[in-house]
Design a protein around this motif. Structure first.
Motif, PDB file in Angstrom:
ATOM      1  N   VAL A 107       0.854  -1.187   0.000  1.00 13.49           N
ATOM      2  CA  VAL A 107       0.000   0.000   0.000  1.00 13.49           C
ATOM      3  C   VAL A 107       0.891   1.238   0.000  1.00 13.49           C
ATOM      4  O   VAL A 107       1.901   1.289   0.712  1.00 13.49           O
ATOM      5  CB  VAL A 107      -0.939   0.021   1.225  1.00 13.49           C
ATOM      6  CG1 VAL A 107      -1.791   1.294   1.223  1.00 13.49           C
ATOM      7  CG2 VAL A 107      -1.843  -1.215   1.232  1.00 13.49           C
ATOM      8  N   THR A 108       0.529   2.232  -0.805  1.00 16.69           N
ATOM      9  CA  THR A 108       1.278   3.492  -0.841  1.00 16.69           C
ATOM     10  C   THR A 108       0.339   4.668  -0.630  1.00 16.69           C
ATOM     11  O   THR A 108      -0.864   4.578  -0.891  1.00 16.69           O
ATOM     12  CB  THR A 108       2.015   3.693  -2.184  1.00 16.69           C
ATOM     13  OG1 THR A 108       1.050   3.914  -3.225  1.00 16.69           O
ATOM     14  CG2 THR A 108       2.878   2.496  -2.524  1.00 16.69           C
ATOM     15  N   VAL A 109       0.918   5.766  -0.150  1.00 12.30           N
ATOM     16  CA  VAL A 109       0.223   7.053  -0.094  1.00 12.30           C
ATOM     17  C   VAL A 109       0.969   7.984  -1.036  1.00 12.30           C
ATOM     18  O   VAL A 109       2.194   8.115  -0.945  1.00 12.30           O
ATOM     19  CB  VAL A 109       0.208   7.640   1.330  1.00 12.30           C
ATOM     20  CG1 VAL A 109      -0.494   9.002   1.334  1.00 12.30           C
ATOM     21  CG2 VAL A 109      -0.485   6.685   2.301  1.00 12.30           C
ATOM     22  N   ASP A 110       0.248   8.598  -1.964  1.00  4.09           N
ATOM     23  CA  ASP A 110       0.852   9.497  -2.950  1.00  4.09           C
ATOM     24  C   ASP A 110       0.291  10.908  -2.797  1.00  4.09           C
ATOM     25  O   ASP A 110      -0.893  11.087  -2.490  1.00  4.09           O
ATOM     26  CB  ASP A 110       0.558   9.011  -4.370  1.00  4.09           C
ATOM     27  CG  ASP A 110       1.214   7.675  -4.672  1.00  4.09           C
ATOM     28  OD1 ASP A 110       2.204   7.668  -5.416  1.00  4.09           O
ATOM     29  OD2 ASP A 110       0.734   6.641  -4.172  1.00  4.09           O
ATOM     30  N   CYS A 111       1.151  11.902  -3.028  1.00  2.75           N
ATOM     31  CA  CYS A 111       0.746  13.302  -3.091  1.00  2.75           C
ATOM     32  C   CYS A 111       1.393  13.929  -4.324  1.00  2.75           C
ATOM     33  O   CYS A 111       2.309  13.344  -4.913  1.00  2.75           O
ATOM     34  CB  CYS A 111       1.195  14.067  -1.841  1.00  2.75           C
ATOM     35  SG  CYS A 111       0.337  13.598  -0.336  1.00  2.75           S
ATOM     36  N   LEU A 112       0.925  15.107  -4.699  1.00  2.00           N
ATOM     37  CA  LEU A 112       1.561  15.822  -5.799  1.00  2.00           C
ATOM     38  C   LEU A 112       2.781  16.571  -5.286  1.00  2.00           C
ATOM     39  O   LEU A 112       2.681  17.385  -4.370  1.00  2.00           O
ATOM     40  CB  LEU A 112       0.584  16.815  -6.440  1.00  2.00           C
ATOM     41  CG  LEU A 112      -0.516  16.235  -7.326  1.00  2.00           C
ATOM     42  CD1 LEU A 112      -1.359  17.364  -7.912  1.00  2.00           C
ATOM     43  CD2 LEU A 112       0.054  15.374  -8.443  1.00  2.00           C
ATOM     44  N   VAL A 113       3.934  16.296  -5.876  1.00  2.00           N
ATOM     45  CA  VAL A 113       5.178  17.010  -5.589  1.00  2.00           C
ATOM     46  C   VAL A 113       5.725  17.476  -6.927  1.00  2.00           C
ATOM     47  O   VAL A 113       5.934  16.662  -7.825  1.00  2.00           O
ATOM     48  CB  VAL A 113       6.208  16.113  -4.871  1.00  2.00           C
ATOM     49  CG1 VAL A 113       7.514  16.880  -4.649  1.00  2.00           C
ATOM     50  CG2 VAL A 113       5.654  15.618  -3.542  1.00  2.00           C
ATOM     51  N   ALA A 147      -1.685   7.967 -10.332  1.00  5.41           N
ATOM     52  CA  ALA A 147      -1.579   9.078 -11.275  1.00  5.41           C
ATOM     53  C   ALA A 147      -2.918   9.346 -11.947  1.00  5.41           C
ATOM     54  O   ALA A 147      -3.274  10.503 -12.213  1.00  5.41           O
ATOM     55  CB  ALA A 147      -0.513   8.773 -12.322  1.00  5.41           C
ATOM     56  N   ARG A 148      -3.676   8.298 -12.213  1.00  2.00           N
ATOM     57  CA  ARG A 148      -4.983   8.479 -12.845  1.00  2.00           C
ATOM     58  C   ARG A 148      -5.963   9.181 -11.910  1.00  2.00           C
ATOM     59  O   ARG A 148      -6.828   9.930 -12.368  1.00  2.00           O
ATOM     60  CB  ARG A 148      -5.520   7.117 -13.302  1.00  2.00           C
ATOM     61  CG  ARG A 148      -4.727   6.566 -14.468  1.00  2.00           C
ATOM     62  CD  ARG A 148      -5.125   5.167 -14.875  1.00  2.00           C
ATOM     63  NE  ARG A 148      -4.245   4.713 -15.950  1.00  2.00           N
ATOM     64  CZ  ARG A 148      -4.291   3.515 -16.500  1.00  2.00           C
ATOM     65  NH1 ARG A 148      -5.181   2.631 -16.082  1.00  2.00           N
ATOM     66  NH2 ARG A 148      -3.440   3.190 -17.467  1.00  2.00           N
ATOM     67  N   ILE A 149      -5.821   8.940 -10.605  1.00  3.12           N
ATOM     68  CA  ILE A 149      -6.661   9.655  -9.638  1.00  3.12           C
ATOM     69  C   ILE A 149      -6.394  11.154  -9.725  1.00  3.12           C
ATOM     70  O   ILE A 149      -7.319  11.967  -9.847  1.00  3.12           O
ATOM     71  CB  ILE A 149      -6.395   9.146  -8.206  1.00  3.12           C
ATOM     72  CG1 ILE A 149      -6.981   7.749  -8.004  1.00  3.12           C
ATOM     73  CG2 ILE A 149      -6.953  10.124  -7.165  1.00  3.12           C
ATOM     74  CD1 ILE A 149      -8.494   7.681  -8.031  1.00  3.12           C
ATOM     75  N   PHE A 150      -5.122  11.543  -9.661  1.00  4.29           N
ATOM     76  CA  PHE A 150      -4.789  12.968  -9.703  1.00  4.29           C
ATOM     77  C   PHE A 150      -5.187  13.590 -11.034  1.00  4.29           C
ATOM     78  O   PHE A 150      -5.634  14.737 -11.087  1.00  4.29           O
ATOM     79  CB  PHE A 150      -3.296  13.172  -9.435  1.00  4.29           C
ATOM     80  CG  PHE A 150      -2.910  12.936  -8.005  1.00  4.29           C
ATOM     81  CD1 PHE A 150      -3.236  13.863  -7.023  1.00  4.29           C
ATOM     82  CD2 PHE A 150      -2.249  11.781  -7.635  1.00  4.29           C
ATOM     83  CE1 PHE A 150      -2.901  13.649  -5.697  1.00  4.29           C
ATOM     84  CE2 PHE A 150      -1.906  11.552  -6.309  1.00  4.29           C
ATOM     85  CZ  PHE A 150      -2.235  12.485  -5.335  1.00  4.29           C
ATOM     86  N   ASP A 151      -5.039  12.841 -12.116  1.00  4.53           N
ATOM     87  CA  ASP A 151      -5.406  13.366 -13.423  1.00  4.53           C
ATOM     88  C   ASP A 151      -6.916  13.557 -13.531  1.00  4.53           C
ATOM     89  O   ASP A 151      -7.393  14.558 -14.064  1.00  4.53           O
ATOM     90  CB  ASP A 151      -4.908  12.429 -14.521  1.00  4.53           C
ATOM     91  CG  ASP A 151      -5.028  13.045 -15.905  1.00  4.53           C
ATOM     92  OD1 ASP A 151      -4.561  14.180 -16.089  1.00  4.53           O
ATOM     93  OD2 ASP A 151      -5.600  12.389 -16.795  1.00  4.53           O
ATOM     94  N   ALA A 187      -6.411   2.530  -6.806  1.00  2.98           N
ATOM     95  CA  ALA A 187      -6.176   3.739  -6.023  1.00  2.98           C
ATOM     96  C   ALA A 187      -7.494   4.458  -5.787  1.00  2.98           C
ATOM     97  O   ALA A 187      -8.410   4.388  -6.613  1.00  2.98           O
ATOM     98  CB  ALA A 187      -5.194   4.667  -6.738  1.00  2.98           C
ATOM     99  N   ALA A 188      -7.569   5.148  -4.658  1.00  4.56           N
ATOM    100  CA  ALA A 188      -8.761   5.926  -4.322  1.00  4.56           C
ATOM    101  C   ALA A 188      -8.325   7.272  -3.753  1.00  4.56           C
ATOM    102  O   ALA A 188      -7.265   7.375  -3.126  1.00  4.56           O
ATOM    103  CB  ALA A 188      -9.631   5.172  -3.316  1.00  4.56           C
ATOM    104  N   PRO A 189      -9.128   8.315  -3.970  1.00  3.40           N
ATOM    105  CA  PRO A 189      -8.742   9.664  -3.543  1.00  3.40           C
ATOM    106  C   PRO A 189      -9.068   9.945  -2.085  1.00  3.40           C
ATOM    107  O   PRO A 189     -10.021   9.397  -1.523  1.00  3.40           O
ATOM    108  CB  PRO A 189      -9.589  10.557  -4.458  1.00  3.40           C
ATOM    109  CG  PRO A 189     -10.842   9.756  -4.665  1.00  3.40           C
ATOM    110  CD  PRO A 189     -10.398   8.317  -4.718  1.00  3.40           C
ATOM    111  N   VAL A 197      -6.169  15.745  -1.628  1.00  2.30           N
ATOM    112  CA  VAL A 197      -4.873  15.938  -0.971  1.00  2.30           C
ATOM    113  C   VAL A 197      -3.951  14.738  -1.109  1.00  2.30           C
ATOM    114  O   VAL A 197      -2.736  14.855  -0.941  1.00  2.30           O
ATOM    115  CB  VAL A 197      -5.045  16.273   0.530  1.00  2.30           C
ATOM    116  CG1 VAL A 197      -5.742  17.608   0.704  1.00  2.30           C
ATOM    117  CG2 VAL A 197      -5.796  15.162   1.266  1.00  2.30           C
ATOM    118  N   ALA A 198      -4.513  13.568  -1.403  1.00  2.00           N
ATOM    119  CA  ALA A 198      -3.678  12.371  -1.482  1.00  2.00           C
ATOM    120  C   ALA A 198      -4.436  11.262  -2.192  1.00  2.00           C
ATOM    121  O   ALA A 198      -5.641  11.360  -2.441  1.00  2.00           O
ATOM    122  CB  ALA A 198      -3.261  11.910  -0.083  1.00  2.00           C
ATOM    123  N   SER A 199      -3.695  10.224  -2.509  1.00  2.00           N
ATOM    124  CA  SER A 199      -4.274   9.010  -3.062  1.00  2.00           C
ATOM    125  C   SER A 199      -3.685   7.831  -2.304  1.00  2.00           C
ATOM    126  O   SER A 199      -2.489   7.816  -2.007  1.00  2.00           O
ATOM    127  CB  SER A 199      -3.944   8.890  -4.554  1.00  2.00           C
ATOM    128  OG  SER A 199      -4.275   7.601  -5.044  1.00  2.00           O
TER     129      SER A 199
END
Length: 233
Positions: A107-113, A147-151, A187-189, A197-199
């Motif tokens: 499991v990962t947590v992603d943010c925009l950097v 990435a698809r979540i943020f897009d 992934a879920a937002p 704020v994250a995925s």
């Protein structure tokens, strides 16, 4: 108290250095010196002086023969430290740990950097092959579930509009063969005050990552983000 001229210049120098870091951060690709100078409203010579100092302190790095500037790993590490001290994102990390323990997957947590989806936390699951995904790993828009979540929630999505609408309506994204061949991801937002704020992502073998809400992994993922106030919006 009136500041001395020397102190005033020092404050202005710090302000400009922070401004230059922000300019580079907002750009998704490494920048040429002249472009940084234009964005900051200063000369190239002035920009070079600041960038040389930032490079000396390890906050900026130059890449390739053209010497373009980008944020260094040191700066990204500092940014991740700040992120981890954010109460909301710290809750996301705790939720990711619990989710991984429940489903036994990575499991990962992603943010925009720097406008790119970036892993800020990763926990390896016993069912998932050992992967090189770690804090600081980035993915391009559209080539992973995160990435698809943020897009999908961006103002100018790069994906097919129909796919973006499906992701927003369902509240999750699926990708197979990315970011790692022979694996898949879901992934879920996560939202805060209406803003993405994250995925949170789960990575594993395709049969376990089936994009069907009744399947255990996706059901657990959606429950995790829902507990954080991260259901689809």
């Amino acid at each position: 108290m009136v500041k001395s001229p020397e102190r005033q210049r020092g404050v202005q120098s710090v302000d400009m250095a922070i401004r230059l870091l922000e300019i580079v951060r907002k750009e998704s690709q490494p920048m040429m010196l002249r472009d940084i100078a234009v964005s900051a409203g200063i000369t190239s010579a002035q920009a070079h002086t600041y960038m040389s100092s930032l490079k000396k302190f390890g906050m900026i790095e130059q890449l390739g023969d053209a010497g373009r500037y980008a944020l260094s790993d040191t700066t990204l590490t500092f940014a991740r430290h700040v992120i981890r001290n954010d109460a909301t994102l710290n809750a996301n990390i705790n939720a990711a740990r619990s989710l991984s323990a429940e489903i036994q997957e990575m499991v990962t947590v992603d943010c925009l950097v720097q406008e790119q989806p970036t892993v800020i936390f990763a926990v390896q699951g016993p069912r998932t092959p050992s992967l090189s995904l770690r804090p600081g790993t980035r993915s391009r828009i559209g080539n992973s579930a995160a990435a698809r979540i943020f897009d999908a929630w961006s103002d100018t999505p790069e994906m097919n509009p129909n796919l973006s609408r499906i992701i927003r309506a369902s509240g999750y994204a699926h990708a197979e063969g990315t970011p790692v061949p022979h694996l898949a991801s879901l992934a879920a937002p996560v939202f805060r005050e209406g803003a993405l704020v994250a995925s949170i992502s789960v990575i594993g073998f395709p049969d376990a990552m089936a994009p069907e809400p009744e399947r255990p992994v996706l059901r657990a993922l959606l429950a995790a983000v829902s507990s954080l106030g991260g259901s689809s919006a």
